[in-house]
Design a protein around this motif. Structure first.
Motif, PDB file in Angstrom:
ATOM      1  N   CYS A 159      43.985  20.247  -9.314  1.00 40.30           N
ATOM      2  CA  CYS A 159      44.261  20.514 -10.627  1.00 40.30           C
ATOM      3  C   CYS A 159      43.365  19.674 -11.584  1.00 40.30           C
ATOM      4  O   CYS A 159      43.274  18.322 -11.557  1.00 40.30           O
ATOM      5  N   HIS A 160      42.533  20.475 -12.373  1.00 42.22           N
ATOM      6  CA  HIS A 160      41.777  19.997 -13.412  1.00 42.22           C
ATOM      7  C   HIS A 160      41.924  20.250 -14.595  1.00 42.22           C
ATOM      8  O   HIS A 160      42.384  21.640 -15.015  1.00 42.22           O
ATOM      9  N   THR A 161      41.502  19.244 -15.611  1.00 38.45           N
ATOM     10  CA  THR A 161      41.842  19.212 -17.089  1.00 38.45           C
ATOM     11  C   THR A 161      41.213  20.538 -17.717  1.00 38.45           C
ATOM     12  O   THR A 161      41.957  21.044 -18.506  1.00 38.45           O
ATOM     13  N   THR A 162      39.858  20.484 -17.318  1.00 38.35           N
ATOM     14  CA  THR A 162      38.984  21.674 -18.081  1.00 38.35           C
ATOM     15  C   THR A 162      38.603  22.530 -16.942  1.00 38.35           C
ATOM     16  O   THR A 162      38.288  22.205 -15.842  1.00 38.35           O
ATOM     17  N   LEU A 163      38.031  23.561 -17.247  1.00 34.35           N
ATOM     18  CA  LEU A 163      37.037  24.538 -16.631  1.00 34.35           C
ATOM     19  C   LEU A 163      35.731  23.850 -16.066  1.00 34.35           C
ATOM     20  O   LEU A 163      35.513  23.972 -15.032  1.00 34.35           O
ATOM     21  N   HIS A 164      35.146  23.238 -16.887  1.00 36.55           N
ATOM     22  CA  HIS A 164      33.747  22.320 -16.791  1.00 36.55           C
ATOM     23  C   HIS A 164      34.261  21.505 -15.560  1.00 36.55           C
ATOM     24  O   HIS A 164      33.453  21.501 -14.590  1.00 36.55           O
ATOM     25  N   GLU A 165      35.267  20.663 -15.568  1.00 33.23           N
ATOM     26  CA  GLU A 165      35.588  19.596 -14.607  1.00 33.23           C
ATOM     27  C   GLU A 165      35.756  20.520 -13.166  1.00 33.23           C
ATOM     28  O   GLU A 165      35.414  19.946 -12.254  1.00 33.23           O
ATOM     29  N   ALA A 166      36.638  21.402 -13.248  1.00 32.58           N
ATOM     30  CA  ALA A 166      36.903  22.431 -11.913  1.00 32.58           C
ATOM     31  C   ALA A 166      35.688  22.785 -11.437  1.00 32.58           C
ATOM     32  O   ALA A 166      35.319  22.796 -10.217  1.00 32.58           O
ATOM     33  N   LEU A 167      34.650  23.160 -12.249  1.00 31.09           N
ATOM     34  CA  LEU A 167      33.402  23.842 -11.779  1.00 31.09           C
ATOM     35  C   LEU A 167      32.595  23.067 -11.000  1.00 31.09           C
ATOM     36  O   LEU A 167      31.641  23.328 -10.208  1.00 31.09           O
ATOM     37  N   THR A 168      32.630  21.501 -11.597  1.00 35.20           N
ATOM     38  CA  THR A 168      31.562  20.602 -11.198  1.00 35.20           C
ATOM     39  C   THR A 168      32.096  19.599 -10.254  1.00 35.20           C
ATOM     40  O   THR A 168      31.467  18.727  -9.680  1.00 35.20           O
ATOM     41  N   ALA A 169      33.665  19.879  -9.903  1.00 37.24           N
ATOM     42  CA  ALA A 169      34.089  18.719  -8.964  1.00 37.24           C
ATOM     43  C   ALA A 169      33.462  18.829  -7.764  1.00 37.24           C
ATOM     44  O   ALA A 169      33.053  19.792  -7.183  1.00 37.24           O
TER      45      ALA A 169
END
Length: 119
Positions: A109-119
């Motif tokens: 689970c990621h706070t932002t879409l950007h964070e999820a895309l770059t994890a």
């Protein structure tokens, strides 16, 4: 008179691609009656080999056990194809539900879409 005038908005699901990652944006309530479009969007047969999926949940207003089952089923299916599922932008009320049942320990689970895309 519209019978749904004061009821929940219908679930909308939109899939887009970003750098080889499918972004599924969900708006509305995820429950037994509305989960069909989300099930279809997360079906591995309609995705590329080794599918990578981010579910953008910023506009999800409610999710019951049906939604949790959809997420867990999709996670399992994607993992079996060497792909993955990440959740992004989960509203606090929905996140609490996911935390209570432990989904956040199974699906990232990621706070932002950007964070999820770059994890």
């Amino acid at each position: 008179m519209d019978d749904n005038a004061h009821g929940p908005a219908p679930l909308t699901v939109v899939s887009t691609a970003a750098d080889g990652i499918t972004v599924v944006t969900v708006t509305g309530e995820i429950d037994h009656a509305s989960a069909g479009p989300l099930v279809n969007a997360l079906d591995v047969s309609g995705l590329a080999d080794r599918p990578r999926v981010v579910l953008d949940m910023r506009q999800v207003t409610f999710m019951d056990s049906s939604g949790i089952n959809v997420l867990l089923t999709a996670h399992r299916a994607l993992s079996q194809t060497a792909g993955w599922l990440r959740l992004a932008g989960i509203p606090d009320s929905v996140l609490r539900t996911l935390q209570i049942v432990g989904v956040d320990t199974v699906i990232p689970c990621h706070t932002t879409l950007h964070e999820a895309l770059t994890a």
